[in-house]
Design an enzyme around this catalytic site. Structure first.
Site, PDB file in Angstrom:
ATOM      1  N   GLU A  84     -11.162 -34.215 -41.224  1.00  0.00           N
ATOM      2  CA  GLU A  84     -12.560 -33.922 -40.896  1.00  0.00           C
ATOM      3  C   GLU A  84     -12.801 -32.436 -41.088  1.00  0.00           C
ATOM      4  O   GLU A  84     -13.929 -31.994 -41.208  1.00  0.00           O
ATOM      5  CB  GLU A  84     -12.828 -34.334 -39.437  1.00  0.00           C
ATOM      6  CG  GLU A  84     -14.293 -34.303 -39.003  1.00  0.00           C
ATOM      7  CD  GLU A  84     -14.756 -32.943 -38.478  1.00  0.00           C
ATOM      8  OE1 GLU A  84     -15.968 -32.774 -38.290  1.00  0.00           O
ATOM      9  OE2 GLU A  84     -13.925 -32.033 -38.267  1.00  0.00           O
ATOM     10  N   CYS A 116     -12.612 -39.314 -38.041  1.00  0.00           N
ATOM     11  CA  CYS A 116     -11.211 -39.574 -37.661  1.00  0.00           C
ATOM     12  C   CYS A 116     -10.580 -40.739 -38.423  1.00  0.00           C
ATOM     13  O   CYS A 116      -9.412 -41.069 -38.208  1.00  0.00           O
ATOM     14  CB  CYS A 116     -11.132 -39.821 -36.152  1.00  0.00           C
ATOM     15  SG  CYS A 116     -11.833 -38.461 -35.201  1.00  0.00           S
ATOM     16  N   HIS A 245      -7.100 -45.321 -31.829  1.00  0.00           N
ATOM     17  CA  HIS A 245      -7.533 -43.936 -32.023  1.00  0.00           C
ATOM     18  C   HIS A 245      -7.654 -43.303 -30.633  1.00  0.00           C
ATOM     19  O   HIS A 245      -8.236 -43.904 -29.730  1.00  0.00           O
ATOM     20  CB  HIS A 245      -8.868 -43.922 -32.764  1.00  0.00           C
ATOM     21  CG  HIS A 245      -9.513 -42.577 -32.790  1.00  0.00           C
ATOM     22  ND1 HIS A 245      -8.825 -41.447 -33.169  1.00  0.00           N
ATOM     23  CD2 HIS A 245     -10.769 -42.156 -32.465  1.00  0.00           C
ATOM     24  CE1 HIS A 245      -9.633 -40.399 -33.081  1.00  0.00           C
ATOM     25  NE2 HIS A 245     -10.805 -40.806 -32.655  1.00  0.00           N
TER      26      HIS A 245
HETATM   27  N1  COA Z   1     -11.483 -37.117 -10.973  1.00  0.00           N
HETATM   28  C1  COA Z   1     -11.156 -38.179 -11.723  1.00  0.00           C
HETATM   29  N2  COA Z   1     -11.977 -38.690 -12.697  1.00  0.00           N
HETATM   30  C2  COA Z   1     -13.148 -38.066 -12.895  1.00  0.00           C
HETATM   31  C3  COA Z   1     -13.560 -36.952 -12.130  1.00  0.00           C
HETATM   32  C4  COA Z   1     -12.660 -36.473 -11.134  1.00  0.00           C
HETATM   33  N3  COA Z   1     -12.963 -35.417 -10.378  1.00  0.00           N
HETATM   34  N4  COA Z   1     -14.772 -36.560 -12.554  1.00  0.00           N
HETATM   35  C5  COA Z   1     -15.134 -37.408 -13.569  1.00  0.00           C
HETATM   36  N5  COA Z   1     -14.158 -38.313 -13.759  1.00  0.00           N
HETATM   37  C6  COA Z   1     -14.093 -39.372 -14.760  1.00  0.00           C
HETATM   38  C7  COA Z   1     -15.410 -40.095 -14.981  1.00  0.00           C
HETATM   39  O1  COA Z   1     -15.596 -41.146 -14.032  1.00  0.00           O
HETATM   40  C8  COA Z   1     -15.223 -40.603 -16.384  1.00  0.00           C
HETATM   41  O2  COA Z   1     -14.363 -41.739 -16.382  1.00  0.00           O
HETATM   42  P1  COA Z   1     -14.902 -43.153 -16.983  1.00  0.00           P
HETATM   43  O3  COA Z   1     -15.275 -42.891 -18.424  1.00  0.00           O
HETATM   44  O4  COA Z   1     -13.748 -44.070 -16.835  1.00  0.00           O
HETATM   45  O5  COA Z   1     -16.087 -43.518 -16.168  1.00  0.00           O
HETATM   46  C9  COA Z   1     -14.435 -39.482 -17.076  1.00  0.00           C
HETATM   47  O6  COA Z   1     -13.860 -38.724 -16.007  1.00  0.00           O
HETATM   48  C10 COA Z   1     -15.282 -38.555 -17.923  1.00  0.00           C
HETATM   49  O7  COA Z   1     -16.371 -38.111 -17.135  1.00  0.00           O
HETATM   50  P2  COA Z   1     -17.835 -38.019 -17.755  1.00  0.00           P
HETATM   51  O8  COA Z   1     -18.766 -37.630 -16.673  1.00  0.00           O
HETATM   52  O9  COA Z   1     -18.148 -39.263 -18.517  1.00  0.00           O
HETATM   53  O10 COA Z   1     -17.606 -36.789 -18.756  1.00  0.00           O
HETATM   54  P3  COA Z   1     -18.629 -36.090 -19.729  1.00  0.00           P
HETATM   55  O11 COA Z   1     -20.012 -36.570 -19.530  1.00  0.00           O
HETATM   56  O12 COA Z   1     -18.395 -34.636 -19.578  1.00  0.00           O
HETATM   57  O13 COA Z   1     -18.191 -36.553 -21.207  1.00  0.00           O
HETATM   58  C11 COA Z   1     -16.972 -37.251 -23.108  1.00  0.00           C
HETATM   59  C12 COA Z   1     -16.963 -37.123 -21.581  1.00  0.00           C
HETATM   60  C13 COA Z   1     -15.714 -37.943 -23.578  1.00  0.00           C
HETATM   61  C14 COA Z   1     -18.189 -38.091 -23.559  1.00  0.00           C
HETATM   62  C15 COA Z   1     -17.080 -35.808 -23.724  1.00  0.00           C
HETATM   63  O14 COA Z   1     -15.877 -35.140 -23.432  1.00  0.00           O
HETATM   64  C16 COA Z   1     -17.323 -35.788 -25.210  1.00  0.00           C
HETATM   65  O15 COA Z   1     -18.480 -35.782 -25.652  1.00  0.00           O
HETATM   66  N6  COA Z   1     -16.240 -35.766 -26.055  1.00  0.00           N
HETATM   67  C17 COA Z   1     -16.367 -35.715 -27.507  1.00  0.00           C
HETATM   68  C18 COA Z   1     -16.671 -37.059 -28.114  1.00  0.00           C
HETATM   69  C19 COA Z   1     -15.566 -38.068 -27.971  1.00  0.00           C
HETATM   70  O16 COA Z   1     -14.425 -37.750 -27.686  1.00  0.00           O
HETATM   71  N7  COA Z   1     -15.894 -39.348 -28.209  1.00  0.00           N
HETATM   72  C20 COA Z   1     -14.929 -40.430 -28.104  1.00  0.00           C
HETATM   73  C21 COA Z   1     -15.152 -41.554 -29.064  1.00  0.00           C
HETATM   74  S1  COA Z   1     -14.815 -41.072 -30.731  1.00  0.00           S
END
Ligand code: COA
Length: 414
Positions: A84, A116, A245
């Site tokens: 990528e 990816c 992945h």
């Molecule tokens: N302790 C334990 N778990 C916690 C927590 C804490 N204090 N706070 C949050 N969490 C958990 C949430 O419940 C969630 O788990 P779940 O998905 O099982 O519900 C997880 O941590 C992530 O929290 P979330 O609020 O969803 O994080 P975010 O809104 O900041 O975004 C991503 C997470 C992955 C969407 C973000 O990192 C991102 O955009 N990544 C890039 C894109 C990507 O990786 N996509 C994947 C598919 S290709």
């Protein structure tokens, strides 16, 4: 002559020399560390300095792969780099790697891009090349090389990482024999993650990308099941390990849940305790044990699926030989594939050759301030006739580095 077997003969990982600790990163961002370590499943994150680019990571991974498995560069008839993180709008990463490895001029060489999914696209192309009888005894070298960058302070920041996985595909695989016939495919135009030509950083709709990933898994699995003709051939009960992945470790848990649902033919709610427990138990047996490298390297885009595979094979003993595995590749945008393979007899004898633990243990931990300095330096690294990039600035000890662009031409040292 048409090849009766095709598969992965050799593998190696190479990553950056520095990393950050996820608890320290969370603390610096004012986030509860549990979110990164448990919520996303990430413990450490590899950080590429400006001297470690897609080309140098790919080349060193490929060198390690050829050397560890005693493969002469002259045996390579196809080189494909899936990435990528290309370094040029036109010129492929693969042609730099071709020169740096000293591959023969009659080696066909190209780069594949589909977020990816690029390395899986390369792998399937290599399989087709061999099965079609055009390899004439030669082997294909596939390299997945990427630097995942979302930027400081973004939701994607804890899902960054960097590294390359190299694999050699041949008719006489020492590690994995791939199922040549059952390949499930899936494509859909979605805007879940993309990087416009003017941006070094990815744009992403993170939660939507998770939904797109899971829908693609359902689609690719269903296509594989239809092509297999019977669910038995793709059934999870016949698998010893499932690979997905892994943009972050928790994603593999979500993927395994969906894998169960699609095979069961219905969704499994939290209230359905019997099935929810079975999915959790199955995840602990078939998936979780081989996510340890992903947890300390982070997201390496095209290579993340194959990094989990290295984790599995580096610990293989004779009991794993002959066992069936599944592999799911997802690339945003989106494209996906679901395929199957068998660990070949004798694979456990090569486990030590692909274990990256010594290099990983030698990595240097960055303070968060130094990590942020590296992000800023990276932004300036591709300027033409800019500053000469010195590996010593980041205390690097490796043997191949990007050192800047002169007269619009990328320079590598030595
Ligand atoms: N302790 C334990 N778990 C916690 C927590 C804490 N204090 N706070 C949050 N969490 C958990 C949430 O419940 C969630 O788990 P779940 O998905 O099982 O519900 C997880 O941590 C992530 O929290 P979330 O609020 O969803 O994080 P975010 O809104 O900041 O975004 C991503 C997470 C992955 C969407 C973000 O990192 C991102 O955009 N990544 C890039 C894109 C990507 O990786 N996509 C994947 C598919 S290709």
């Amino acid at each position: 002559m048409v090849a009766s077997t095709v598969g992965i003969d050799a593998m190696a990982f190479h990553g950056p020399e520095c990393f950050v600790d996820m608890v320290e990163l969370a603390t610096a961002r004012g986030v509860d560390p549990g979110k990164y370590t448990k919520g996303l499943g990430q413990l450490e994150m590899a950080v590429a300095t400006p001297c470690e680019d897609t080309v140098s990571l790919a080349t060193v991974a490929a060198r390690k792969c050829l050397t560890a498995f005693d493969i002469d560069p002259q045996e390579i008839g196809t080189l494909i780099v899936g990435t990528e993180t290309g370094v040029d709008h036109s010129k492929p990463v693969a042609v730099y790697v071709h020169e740096l490895l000293g591959l023969p001029s009659n080696c066909r060489t190209f780069e594949t891009k589909h977020a990816c999914y690029g390395a899986m696209a390369g792998l399937t192309s290599a399989i087709d090349w061999i099965v079609a009888g055009r390899a004439r005894g030669k082997k294909a070298l596939i390299v997945a090389s990427d630097i995942a960058r979302y930027g400081a302070g973004t939701p994607g920041e804890p899902t960054q990482g960097a590294g390359a996985v190299a694999m050699v595909v041949s008719e006489t695989p020492r590690l994995l024999a791939l199922d040549k016939e059952v390949f499930g495919d899936y494509t859909r135009q979605v805007m879940d993650f993309w990087r416009p030509l003017y941006s070094k950083y990815a744009f992403t709709d993170g939660h939507y990308s998770i939904d797109c990933y899971l829908d693609a898994l359902s689609g690719a699995w269903s296509d594989a099941a239809a092509k297999a003709g019977s669910h038995d051939r793709v059934a999870m009960r016949n698998l010893n390990a499932c690979f997905y992945h892994v943009p972050f470790v928790k994603m593999a848990r979500k993927a395994h849940h969906r894998h169960w649902e699609v095979e069961l033919g219905r969704s499994i709610s939290r209230e359905d305790e019997e099935h929810a427990m079975k999915v959790t138990d199955s995840f602990e047996v078939l998936v979780s044990p081989w996510l340890t490298l992903n947890a300390i390297v982070g997201n390496i885009y095209t290579g993340s699926l194959f990094l989990a595979l290295i984790d599995y094979l580096r610990a293989a003993d004779e009991s794993r030989e002959g066992g069936n595995i599944s592999m799911f590749s997802y690339g945003s945008g989106c494209g996906a594939a679901f395929c199957f393979a068998k660990v070949v007899e004798g694979a456990s004898r090569h486990a030590g050759r692909l274990d990256p633990s010594t290099a990983l243990a030698a990595r240097r931990k960055l303070a968060i301030a130094e990590y942020e300095e590296i992000l800023a330096a990276y932004d300036a690294a591709d300027a033409n006739d800019g500053e000469h990039l010195s590996p010593a600035r980041w205390k690097l000890r490796g043997d191949l580095f990007y050192i800047g662009t002169r007269n619009h031409i990328r320079q590598y040292y030595p």
